[in-house]
Design an enzyme around this catalytic site. Structure first.
Site, PDB file in Angstrom:
ATOM      1  N   ASN A  86      -6.081  49.078  -1.857  1.00 26.74           N
ATOM      2  CA  ASN A  86      -6.776  50.048  -2.692  1.00 26.74           C
ATOM      3  C   ASN A  86      -8.200  50.257  -2.159  1.00 26.74           C
ATOM      4  O   ASN A  86      -8.565  49.752  -1.104  1.00 26.74           O
ATOM      5  CB  ASN A  86      -6.770  49.562  -4.149  1.00 26.74           C
ATOM      6  CG  ASN A  86      -6.641  50.698  -5.133  1.00 26.74           C
ATOM      7  OD1 ASN A  86      -7.301  51.722  -4.989  1.00 26.74           O
ATOM      8  ND2 ASN A  86      -5.788  50.523  -6.127  1.00 26.74           N
ATOM      9  N   HIS A 116     -22.054  31.728   9.057  1.00 27.54           N
ATOM     10  CA  HIS A 116     -23.283  31.426   9.789  1.00 27.54           C
ATOM     11  C   HIS A 116     -23.574  29.934   9.662  1.00 27.54           C
ATOM     12  O   HIS A 116     -23.143  29.294   8.693  1.00 27.54           O
ATOM     13  CB  HIS A 116     -24.455  32.240   9.236  1.00 27.54           C
ATOM     14  CG  HIS A 116     -24.250  33.713   9.344  1.00 27.54           C
ATOM     15  ND1 HIS A 116     -24.487  34.415  10.502  1.00 27.54           N
ATOM     16  CD2 HIS A 116     -23.813  34.624   8.434  1.00 27.54           C
ATOM     17  CE1 HIS A 116     -24.208  35.695  10.302  1.00 27.54           C
ATOM     18  NE2 HIS A 116     -23.796  35.846   9.062  1.00 27.54           N
ATOM     19  N   THR A 166     -11.429  29.682  -1.189  1.00 23.92           N
ATOM     20  CA  THR A 166     -12.151  28.886  -0.194  1.00 23.92           C
ATOM     21  C   THR A 166     -11.247  27.885   0.518  1.00 23.92           C
ATOM     22  O   THR A 166     -11.655  27.303   1.526  1.00 23.92           O
ATOM     23  CB  THR A 166     -13.315  28.127  -0.844  1.00 23.92           C
ATOM     24  OG1 THR A 166     -12.789  27.267  -1.863  1.00 23.92           O
ATOM     25  CG2 THR A 166     -14.314  29.092  -1.473  1.00 23.92           C
ATOM     26  N   LYS A 167     -10.029  27.664  -0.028  1.00 18.76           N
ATOM     27  CA  LYS A 167      -9.078  26.717   0.567  1.00 18.76           C
ATOM     28  C   LYS A 167      -7.685  27.327   0.528  1.00 18.76           C
ATOM     29  O   LYS A 167      -7.431  28.288  -0.194  1.00 18.76           O
ATOM     30  CB  LYS A 167      -9.096  25.395  -0.208  1.00 18.76           C
ATOM     31  CG  LYS A 167     -10.422  24.653  -0.105  1.00 18.76           C
ATOM     32  CD  LYS A 167     -10.371  23.333  -0.848  1.00 18.76           C
ATOM     33  CE  LYS A 167     -11.705  22.588  -0.711  1.00 18.76           C
ATOM     34  NZ  LYS A 167     -11.702  21.311  -1.457  1.00 18.76           N
ATOM     35  N   ARG A 181      -7.828  28.281  -7.586  1.00 14.04           N
ATOM     36  CA  ARG A 181      -6.862  27.168  -7.643  1.00 14.04           C
ATOM     37  C   ARG A 181      -5.544  27.672  -8.208  1.00 14.04           C
ATOM     38  O   ARG A 181      -5.524  28.599  -9.018  1.00 14.04           O
ATOM     39  CB  ARG A 181      -7.390  26.042  -8.532  1.00 14.04           C
ATOM     40  CG  ARG A 181      -8.623  25.330  -8.004  1.00 14.04           C
ATOM     41  CD  ARG A 181      -8.991  24.155  -8.896  1.00 14.04           C
ATOM     42  NE  ARG A 181     -10.124  23.410  -8.377  1.00 14.04           N
ATOM     43  CZ  ARG A 181     -11.387  23.652  -8.677  1.00 14.04           C
ATOM     44  NH1 ARG A 181     -11.680  24.652  -9.500  1.00 14.04           N
ATOM     45  NH2 ARG A 181     -12.354  22.929  -8.171  1.00 14.04           N
ATOM     46  N   ARG A 184      -0.172  28.181 -11.890  1.00 15.92           N
ATOM     47  CA  ARG A 184       1.213  27.814 -12.184  1.00 15.92           C
ATOM     48  C   ARG A 184       2.124  28.385 -11.111  1.00 15.92           C
ATOM     49  O   ARG A 184       1.737  29.260 -10.339  1.00 15.92           O
ATOM     50  CB  ARG A 184       1.643  28.321 -13.550  1.00 15.92           C
ATOM     51  CG  ARG A 184       1.798  29.843 -13.656  1.00 15.92           C
ATOM     52  CD  ARG A 184       2.468  30.207 -14.972  1.00 15.92           C
ATOM     53  NE  ARG A 184       2.631  31.633 -15.170  1.00 15.92           N
ATOM     54  CZ  ARG A 184       3.672  32.343 -14.744  1.00 15.92           C
ATOM     55  NH1 ARG A 184       4.645  31.769 -14.061  1.00 15.92           N
ATOM     56  NH2 ARG A 184       3.751  33.644 -15.002  1.00 15.92           N
TER      57      ARG A 184
END
Length: 200
Positions: A86, A116, A166-167, A181, A184
């Site tokens: 989009n 950076h 971030t992970k 995170r 479910r």
């Protein structure tokens, strides 16, 4: 032994200087193409797609990117079949960014495959470093989500709106939040969500 160019360092995942002449020229070329892409009339879909094919590393047969769209280089982006994004899709593709098939992106999704240095003395020397981002098949990323460098998102997963990834996120889950995170698993029960609708 031949000294590596800054572009070669970037593509190898090493620290590099993003303001080198070669990389600056590559970014300028992408900006010129995207200027044309972003200013075409809405009905000129085929022209838009042809412009994108000039800069993107690879596309499927079918893809649709709503303008405006921004990226650094384009050549590090690989789109699977039936890709859709989009409005206001932004990609800092200093490392490979790979999308599987049937990926959906909401508005204002950003992917940042570059970073950076933490220490200011290295930052002022204009060093950067980049890591790949991989997004699996059948992934839906909600509006306003941010995907950071080095992240993989598994097949069939949903990333909630406004999340900051971030992970790595596994396959077959709904994941939300900052940092993002898994909330479910997605199961066969979810097929019943629209069971009451007439699909004919």
């Amino acid at each position: 032994m031949k000294k590596q160019s800054e572009k070669e360092k970037m593509l190898a995942g090493k620290p590099y200087k993003g303001m080198s002449e070669e990389l600056l020229n590559d970014r300028q070329y992408a900006k010129e193409v995207l200027f044309d892409f972003n200013t075409l009339r809405p009905r000129e879909i085929e022209k838009r797609n042809e412009l994108l094919k000039q800069i993107l590393g690879k596309t499927g047969e079918t893809f649709f990117i709503e303008p405006p769209f921004r990226c650094d280089y384009g050549y590090n982006i690989t789109l699977g079949e039936n890709f859709y994004s989009n409005y206001n899709f932004t990609v800092l593709d200093c490392a490979p960014i790979t999308f599987g098939d049937h990926v959906l992106l909401g508005p204002n999704v950003s992917i940042y495959a570059v970073n950076h240095p933490t220490h200011h003395e290295l930052r002022v020397q204009e060093y950067e470093y980049a890591l790949p981002v991989t997004i699996g098949n059948n992934v839906w990323i909600g509006g306003g989500a941010i995907i950071n460098m080095g992240v993989s998102i598994g097949d069939n997963t949903i990333i909630g709106s406004g999340s900051v990834v971030t992970k790595d996120i596994p396959a077959n889950v709904i994941a939300v939040g900052n940092p993002c995170r898994a909330l479910r698993e997605i199961t066969d029960k979810d097929k019943k969500q629209f069971a009451h609708l007439d699909y004919n």
